[in-house]
Structure formats: C-alpha cells, structure tokens
Design a protein around this motif. Structure first.
Motif, mmCIF file in Angstrom:
data_model
loop_
_atom_site.group_PDB
_atom_site.id
_atom_site.type_symbol
_atom_site.label_atom_id
_atom_site.label_comp_id
_atom_site.label_asym_id
_atom_site.label_seq_id
_atom_site.Cartn_x
_atom_site.Cartn_y
_atom_site.Cartn_z
ATOM 1 N N ARG A 32 0.830 -1.207 0.000
ATOM 2 C CA ARG A 32 0.000 0.000 0.000
ATOM 3 C C ARG A 32 0.867 1.260 0.000
ATOM 4 N NH1 ARG A 32 -0.683 -2.184 5.134
ATOM 5 N NH2 ARG A 32 0.109 -0.941 6.882
ATOM 6 N N GLY A 33 2.112 1.134 0.456
ATOM 7 C CA GLY A 33 3.017 2.275 0.434
ATOM 8 C C GLY A 33 3.571 2.580 -0.943
ATOM 9 N N LEU A 34 3.285 1.706 -1.915
ATOM 10 C CA LEU A 34 3.785 1.890 -3.283
ATOM 11 C C LEU A 34 2.648 2.187 -4.246
ATOM 12 C CD1 LEU A 34 6.381 -1.030 -3.463
ATOM 13 C CD2 LEU A 34 6.786 1.354 -2.816
ATOM 14 N N HIS A 35 1.548 2.709 -3.732
ATOM 15 C CA HIS A 35 0.368 2.946 -4.573
ATOM 16 C C HIS A 35 0.703 3.851 -5.756
ATOM 17 C CE1 HIS A 35 -3.757 3.748 -5.776
ATOM 18 N NE2 HIS A 35 -3.484 5.046 -5.706
ATOM 19 N N VAL A 38 2.871 1.999 -8.392
ATOM 20 C CA VAL A 38 2.084 1.068 -9.209
ATOM 21 C C VAL A 38 1.231 1.834 -10.212
ATOM 22 C CG1 VAL A 38 0.242 -0.667 -9.151
ATOM 23 C CG2 VAL A 38 2.074 -0.724 -7.443
ATOM 24 N N ARG A 39 0.680 2.959 -9.797
ATOM 25 C CA ARG A 39 -0.131 3.779 -10.705
ATOM 26 C C ARG A 39 0.713 4.321 -11.850
ATOM 27 N NH1 ARG A 39 -1.349 9.247 -8.262
ATOM 28 N NH2 ARG A 39 0.797 9.467 -9.000
ATOM 29 N N ASP A 40 1.908 4.849 -11.538
ATOM 30 C CA ASP A 40 2.774 5.383 -12.590
ATOM 31 C C ASP A 40 3.184 4.298 -13.582
ATOM 32 O OD1 ASP A 40 2.637 7.889 -11.492
ATOM 33 O OD2 ASP A 40 4.614 7.804 -10.517
ATOM 34 N N LEU A 41 3.497 3.105 -13.078
ATOM 35 C CA LEU A 41 3.877 2.014 -13.969
ATOM 36 C C LEU A 41 2.707 1.611 -14.867
ATOM 37 C CD1 LEU A 41 5.919 -0.218 -11.487
ATOM 38 C CD2 LEU A 41 6.846 1.022 -13.457
ATOM 39 N N PHE A 46 2.786 -0.498 -18.381
ATOM 40 C CA PHE A 46 3.266 -1.735 -17.785
ATOM 41 C C PHE A 46 2.093 -2.479 -17.151
ATOM 42 C CE2 PHE A 46 7.235 0.707 -17.744
ATOM 43 C CZ PHE A 46 8.130 -0.241 -18.233
ATOM 44 N N ASP A 47 2.087 -3.807 -17.311
ATOM 45 C CA ASP A 47 1.202 -4.645 -16.519
ATOM 46 C C ASP A 47 1.925 -4.950 -15.214
ATOM 47 O OD1 ASP A 47 -0.791 -4.785 -18.452
ATOM 48 O OD2 ASP A 47 0.132 -6.484 -19.443
ATOM 49 N N VAL A 48 1.292 -4.680 -14.090
ATOM 50 C CA VAL A 48 1.965 -4.785 -12.793
ATOM 51 C C VAL A 48 1.346 -5.909 -11.968
ATOM 52 C CG1 VAL A 48 2.652 -3.559 -10.692
ATOM 53 C CG2 VAL A 48 2.396 -2.295 -12.858
ATOM 54 N N ALA A 122 11.134 8.250 -3.870
ATOM 55 C CA ALA A 122 11.828 8.949 -4.946
ATOM 56 C C ALA A 122 10.930 10.040 -5.502
ATOM 57 C CB ALA A 122 12.209 7.956 -6.048
ATOM 58 N N ARG A 123 11.483 10.805 -6.422
ATOM 59 C CA ARG A 123 10.697 11.844 -7.074
ATOM 60 C C ARG A 123 9.637 11.221 -7.974
ATOM 61 N NH1 ARG A 123 15.582 15.099 -9.581
ATOM 62 N NH2 ARG A 123 16.482 13.005 -9.461
ATOM 63 N N PRO A 124 8.563 11.963 -8.285
ATOM 64 C CA PRO A 124 7.488 11.415 -9.120
ATOM 65 C C PRO A 124 8.013 10.844 -10.435
ATOM 66 C CG PRO A 124 6.813 13.511 -8.186
ATOM 67 C CD PRO A 124 8.262 13.335 -7.836
ATOM 68 N N GLN A 125 7.592 9.636 -10.767
ATOM 69 C CA GLN A 125 7.888 8.947 -12.022
ATOM 70 C C GLN A 125 9.359 8.547 -12.175
ATOM 71 O OE1 GLN A 125 6.307 11.034 -15.422
ATOM 72 N NE2 GLN A 125 4.219 10.569 -14.846
ATOM 73 N N GLU A 126 10.167 8.731 -11.127
ATOM 74 C CA GLU A 126 11.573 8.362 -11.261
ATOM 75 C C GLU A 126 11.743 6.866 -11.469
ATOM 76 O OE1 GLU A 126 15.896 8.934 -9.031
ATOM 77 O OE2 GLU A 126 14.078 9.747 -8.119
ATOM 78 N N VAL A 127 10.989 6.049 -10.732
ATOM 79 C CA VAL A 127 11.103 4.604 -10.895
ATOM 80 C C VAL A 127 10.623 4.176 -12.281
ATOM 81 C CG1 VAL A 127 10.349 2.357 -10.036
ATOM 82 C CG2 VAL A 127 10.933 4.166 -8.422
ATOM 83 N N LEU A 128 9.580 4.842 -12.793
ATOM 84 C CA LEU A 128 9.108 4.544 -14.143
ATOM 85 C C LEU A 128 10.209 4.792 -15.162
ATOM 86 C CD1 LEU A 128 6.971 3.905 -16.272
ATOM 87 C CD2 LEU A 128 6.171 6.267 -16.092
#
Length: 250
Positions: A32-35, A38-41, A46-48, A122-128
């Motif tokens: 739940r802390g990665l909501h 998951v949304r950005d991916l 991406f299928d998550v 991280a900053r918004p969309q950085e992981v994406l």
C-alpha cells in the motif's frame, strides 16, 4: 543505476495509448506504500503484478520483464535476511531494480551495491524512468526463438513488432510500412543477425529467382531505412554487407 551514480532522470512522456505492454513484478511486504509507483507504472504501459513475499516474486520472475524489490519496508533486523535471500536467488536473467532506504547503503553487500538501486521514496515517475531504461538496455535484441514462436510483440533495440497486427512501433508511435517493407524487416529479424543475400530476399519475399541485376531489393531496403530513420553509412537497424546483401545491425 549503481549507488555511485548521480540520481538524475529525464521526464517520462506518457503515451496516449499502449500498442504494447510489458510486465513488472513488484515485491513489497507493505504494497500500500507503493500505490503511486504502481499507478505510474500502469499509466506507463506496464502490466503490474504485486507480491508480498520475496520468494513468490522471484518464483514468478520468468513471467516478467523486470522485478522491483521493495527493501524499505523491512524492519532493521529483517533487512539482512532479505538481502542474503536475494543474493542466493537466481532470477533467470530477468533484471532487478531495488528500492532501498538511504541508511542501507552503508551496510549493503558489495554485490548488491552494484545492482540497479533507487533510494525510496523517490521523485514522481523516477522509478518509471528507470524501469523503462533498464528494460531497454536488457533487450537490445530479441532472440530469434522469441520471434519464431509467434510471440507478439517482439523487440529489437527500440522497435516493437506486433506480429498479430503486422505493425511496427517506435517510442509508442506506429511506423507506416508497406507489406513488402514489413516482410523484409521481419525476415531480417528472424535471421538472428545472419547475412541474407539479395537472392535470398528475392526468393523469400518476391517468390522469384530472377538474378539479372534487379535492384528491387535495394529500392525497398532504402525505403524501409528512410521510414525507420536509419542511415546506410551508420546503421542502427539494417547493415549492408557489400557485394552480398543485408543483415540486422549490431
């Protein structure tokens, strides 16, 4: 990126549609802390799939293009166990991105410090951005077995080939090819880097054995290159083998 690299990234352009998707597995004890992640991916085509346990994620890794492991949610005494478990696992070549706390850098195993790391949050969309980069770098060339199996889509460098729809995409945009140009590109891809002579291509694409100096192959290759934005002098996709024919560029 490794722990020593500067943590910078370019803005991620969200496509208006998803001609193709890739699969990411996210493993987190507290997803739940990665909501937002998951949304950005998902928004980034991406299928998550989300798993709570490390062993579950690794066991399913072969069905994914990237494995993202959230190590920030472990309690301090659990971190070492999770890290050692990770070191003992084999993901079958599927790339891994680790989400870590900054405090973990000081006591991580050197082998893990060389992995792809992002300090979280991280900053918004950085992981994406990093997910897209890592998958691109690990899929410079799709194996011929993937293409021959009829799997759709297939990937070569930044080209996406949807065989079911006979369509080619680059950066989410469709490249309009004629059927002959599409057949030429697919034939070269299926050769797995081998050189195809003009006679081979004439026989397979045009169903003819005419050898009288026909330049039909060269004309269509030139048109295909133009649409791909490729150059014969410095090829990204199609290389010329002088006096013989063509192959996919390295």
């Amino acid at each position: 990126m490794s722990a020593e690299e500067v943590n910078t990234f370019e803005p991620v352009m969200q496509p208006d549609f998803c001609p193709v998707t890739q699969r990411v597995i996210v493993v987190s004890p507290l997803p739940r802390g990665l909501h937002e992640l998951v949304r950005d991916l998902s928004d980034g085509c991406f299928d998550v799939m989300v798993f709570h346990h490390l062993e579950q994620g690794i066991r399913n890794a072969q069905s994914a293009d990237l494995l993202i492991l959230d190590l920030t949610s472990y309690r301090e005494h659990e971190e070492e166990v999770a890290l050692q478990t990770l070191l003992m696992q084999e993901t079958g070549g599927v790339p891994v991105l680790l989400l870590i706390k900054e405090s973990m850098l000081g006591h991580m195993d050197e082998r893990l410090r060389q992995q792809e790391l992002v300090v979280w949050p991280a900053r918004p969309q950085e992981v994406l951005y990093h997910a897209q980069r890592i998958i691109r770098s690990s899929n410079k060339k799709a194996p011929a077995s993937l293409l021959l199996s009829g799997t759709s889509p297939a990937i070569f460098k930044d080209l996406w080939i949807d065989r079911k729809k006979m369509s080619v995409y680059r950066n989410g945009a469709r490249i309009e090819l004629t059927k002959t140009e599409y057949d030429l590109l697919l034939k070269l891809l299926l050769s797995d880097g081998a050189v195809l002579t003009r006679e081979d291509l004439l026989s397979d694409i045009w169903d003819t054995s005419f050898l009288g100096g026909s330049n039909v192959v060269d004309v269509h290759i030139k048109s295909l290159r133009r649409k791909l934005g490729d150059r014969a002098s410095n090829p990204t996709y199609i290389a010329t083998v002088r006096g013989v024919g063509y192959r996919m560029a390295d």
